[in-house]
Design an enzyme around this catalytic site. Structure first.
Site, PDB file in Angstrom:
ATOM      1  N   GLU A  92      -8.826  -1.246   2.020  1.00 22.04           N
ATOM      2  CA  GLU A  92      -9.738  -0.112   2.205  1.00 22.04           C
ATOM      3  C   GLU A  92     -10.883  -0.136   1.187  1.00 22.04           C
ATOM      4  O   GLU A  92     -10.709  -0.600   0.064  1.00 22.04           O
ATOM      5  CB  GLU A  92      -8.985   1.192   1.976  1.00 22.04           C
ATOM      6  CG  GLU A  92      -7.918   1.457   2.984  1.00 22.04           C
ATOM      7  CD  GLU A  92      -7.229   2.778   2.696  1.00 22.04           C
ATOM      8  OE1 GLU A  92      -6.197   3.019   3.305  1.00 22.04           O
ATOM      9  OE2 GLU A  92      -7.720   3.566   1.861  1.00 22.04           O
ATOM     10  N   CYS A 112      -0.152  -2.762  -4.180  1.00 18.76           N
ATOM     11  CA  CYS A 112      -0.096  -2.615  -5.636  1.00 18.76           C
ATOM     12  C   CYS A 112       1.352  -2.509  -6.095  1.00 18.76           C
ATOM     13  O   CYS A 112       2.123  -1.718  -5.566  1.00 18.76           O
ATOM     14  CB  CYS A 112      -0.872  -1.388  -6.087  1.00 18.76           C
ATOM     15  SG  CYS A 112      -1.026  -1.314  -7.884  1.00 18.76           S
ATOM     16  N   CYS A 116       2.537   3.772  -9.099  1.00 17.90           N
ATOM     17  CA  CYS A 116       2.312   5.169  -9.503  1.00 17.90           C
ATOM     18  C   CYS A 116       2.832   6.064  -8.370  1.00 17.90           C
ATOM     19  O   CYS A 116       2.525   5.827  -7.192  1.00 17.90           O
ATOM     20  CB  CYS A 116       0.826   5.423  -9.733  1.00 17.90           C
ATOM     21  SG  CYS A 116       0.096   4.288 -10.923  1.00 17.90           S
ATOM     22  N   CYS A 119       0.519   7.832  -5.599  1.00 13.71           N
ATOM     23  CA  CYS A 119      -0.468   6.968  -4.953  1.00 13.71           C
ATOM     24  C   CYS A 119       0.111   6.331  -3.692  1.00 13.71           C
ATOM     25  O   CYS A 119       1.188   5.728  -3.725  1.00 13.71           O
ATOM     26  CB  CYS A 119      -0.901   5.896  -5.940  1.00 13.71           C
ATOM     27  SG  CYS A 119      -1.853   4.570  -5.195  1.00 13.71           S
ATOM     28  N   GLY A 161      -4.962  -1.396  -5.485  1.00 14.64           N
ATOM     29  CA  GLY A 161      -4.649  -2.462  -6.438  1.00 14.64           C
ATOM     30  C   GLY A 161      -5.031  -2.153  -7.864  1.00 14.64           C
ATOM     31  O   GLY A 161      -5.760  -1.206  -8.146  1.00 14.64           O
ATOM     32  N   SER A 189     -11.404   0.458 -13.054  1.00 13.34           N
ATOM     33  CA  SER A 189     -10.415   1.491 -13.367  1.00 13.34           C
ATOM     34  C   SER A 189      -9.024   0.862 -13.459  1.00 13.34           C
ATOM     35  O   SER A 189      -8.610   0.127 -12.567  1.00 13.34           O
ATOM     36  CB  SER A 189     -10.436   2.543 -12.256  1.00 13.34           C
ATOM     37  OG  SER A 189      -9.346   3.416 -12.413  1.00 13.34           O
ATOM     38  N   ASN A 288      -4.667  14.555  -3.993  1.00 11.30           N
ATOM     39  CA  ASN A 288      -4.825  14.523  -2.539  1.00 11.30           C
ATOM     40  C   ASN A 288      -3.441  14.457  -1.906  1.00 11.30           C
ATOM     41  O   ASN A 288      -2.747  13.445  -2.034  1.00 11.30           O
ATOM     42  CB  ASN A 288      -5.582  13.252  -2.126  1.00 11.30           C
ATOM     43  CG  ASN A 288      -7.049  13.500  -1.891  1.00 11.30           C
ATOM     44  OD1 ASN A 288      -7.428  14.423  -1.179  1.00 11.30           O
ATOM     45  ND2 ASN A 288      -7.865  12.668  -2.497  1.00 11.30           N
ATOM     46  N   CYS A 333      -6.903   6.294  -2.554  1.00 13.91           N
ATOM     47  CA  CYS A 333      -6.657   4.905  -2.187  1.00 13.91           C
ATOM     48  C   CYS A 333      -5.379   4.736  -1.373  1.00 13.91           C
ATOM     49  O   CYS A 333      -4.355   5.314  -1.661  1.00 13.91           O
ATOM     50  CB  CYS A 333      -6.669   4.007  -3.411  1.00 13.91           C
ATOM     51  SG  CYS A 333      -5.177   3.953  -4.373  1.00 13.91           S
TER      52      CYS A 333
HETATM   53  S1  SF4 Z   1      -3.437   1.394  -6.771  1.00 19.97           S
HETATM   54 FE1  SF4 Z   1      -3.849   2.317  -8.782  1.00 19.97          FE
HETATM   55  S2  SF4 Z   1      -2.980   4.379  -8.671  1.00 19.97           S
HETATM   56 FE2  SF4 Z   1      -2.132   3.191  -6.956  1.00 19.97          FE
HETATM   57  S3  SF4 Z   1      -0.158   2.375  -7.720  1.00 19.97           S
HETATM   58 FE3  SF4 Z   1      -1.731   0.833  -8.111  1.00 19.97          FE
HETATM   59  S4  SF4 Z   1      -2.449   1.244 -10.192  1.00 19.97           S
HETATM   60 FE4  SF4 Z   1      -1.338   3.079  -9.518  1.00 19.97          FE
END
Ligand code: SF4
Length: 350
Positions: A92, A112, A116, A119, A161, A189, A288, A333
């Site tokens: 995305e 990822c 987290c 997320c 990611g 980030s 969100n 995300c």
């Molecule tokens: S994409 Fe970012 S917020 Fe989502 S699990 Fe991975 S590091 Fe964490």
């Protein structure tokens, strides 16, 4: 398999082309067609002789990811893109007009592993690293579709990611982006990968750094960001103190606000203390909500958000609030892919 020229950092690209095309200015022209115009076929390089284009297409490709879905623009103009990659992975990106400037949010991995708990990408689990051509492609395709001049654009690596776990390809991508976007307009980030932060800090040309903190103490941060067990909060803060920020360029501390979890005035005071000695601003991001995420995770009400922000300000912290940018198109995300993806076994078990 033909190599994708977008996967080569500009100096390597010039060197590679220098041995094939003649005279040398052709290499520069080709580089401009790629990084200034973002073309995805050699035939689009109309100032390059036909025989050179044919030669290039026999040896290389400049294919970019394909858009398979784009959301209808939200009330604020933001729009989400779903791209398909050559191996079937889907990623995305988000287009976010913001007054005079526009941001394009890129993914760096097709999933990822950081996990987290707030997320959706983390919920669906690990995915492979994206190549430079796949990251640059998101940017070039969206830039072309909206016909935005690069000087109006910000680029943020805040999509799917953890960019610092794909640092080599991210650095190649940055080198390509710098051809049209200044480093101060680009933000990477991270969830707090300390070795990656240190490596980024050693680059001669550095993007801005944003760090996802989300809790003012180690215990709660580890609950919602398991990566904290590997890179503890205090050590992370030390790595931020040694990160060389340039004049006028602050660190960004991202803080996802979860109702009745990390949004109290006491939490704001603790956060102010944590970031107090950094050249940093806090970006408060009201959570969100998403059906894939734990039910207890709720977006705070506006009064709680205002109280949190006011407390930060009273404690000397500069703060911005990301008010529902693209909320109606599920811009956090992984949410668009999450709507179309079957749950993996691992995620069902979580
Ligand atoms: S994409 Fe970012 S917020 Fe989502 S699990 Fe991975 S590091 Fe964490």
């Amino acid at each position: 398999m033909r190599a994708n020229l977008y996967d080569l950092a500009p100096p390597v690209l010039r060197e590679t082309l220098g041995g094939i095309v003649d005279p040398p200015f052709r290499a520069k022209q080709i580089e401009e067609w790629m990084h200034l115009h973002g073309v995805d076929t050699f035939d689009a390089m109309t100032s390059i002789p036909k025989e050179v284009r044919t030669l290039l297409s026999e040896r290389f490709t400049i294919a970019l990811p394909e858009v398979i879905e784009r959301t209808t623009p939200a009330a604020d103009g933001s729009q989400k893109y779903l791209f398909s990659l050559a191996d079937g992975n889907r990623i995305e990106s988000v287009y976010m007009p913001m007054g005079e400037r526009t941001s394009i949010c890129l993914s760096s991995q097709a999933g990822c592993a950081v996990g987290c708990t707030f997320c959706v990408t983390g919920f669906f689990g690990a995915g492979r690293n994206l190549t430079a051509s796949e990251m640059l492609g998101q940017f070039y395709v969206i830039r072309r579709e909206h016909q935005i001049p690069s000087e109006m654009l910000n680029v943020v690596f805040m999509g799917m990611g953890e960019p610092l776990l794909n640092l080599e390809n991210v650095i190649t991508t940055l080198d390509g982006l710098y051809k049209s976007v200044a480093p101060k307009r680009i933000t990477v980030s991270t969830s707090g990968i300390i070795p990656g932060i240190d490596e980024l800090g050693q680059l001669e040309r550095r993007p801005n750094l944003a760090i996802s903190i989300n809790a003012p103490d180690r215990k709660r941060r580890e609950e919602i960001m398991p990566i904290t067990a590997k890179y503890p909060l205090q050590q992370l803060m030390e790595s931020l103190r040694r990160f060389p920020t340039e004049k006028g360029r602050d660190l960004t501390i991202e803080y996802v606000l979860l109702a009745a979890y990390n949004d109290s005035p006491a939490d704001a005071r603790a956060l102010a203390q944590l970031v107090g000695d950094l050249d940093a601003k806090v970006n408060a991001i009201p959570f969100n909500e998403d059906a894939n995420l734990p039910e207890w995770m709720k977006r705070p009400g506006d009064a709680a958000i205002d109280r949190f922000v006011d407390t930060l300000v009273r404690n000397g912290v500069r703060v911005t609030v990301r008010r529902s940018k693209g909320r109606d198109i599920a811009a956090a995300c992984g949410q668009l892919r999450g709507k179309t993806e079957p749950r993996s076994r691992a995620s069902r078990e979580r």
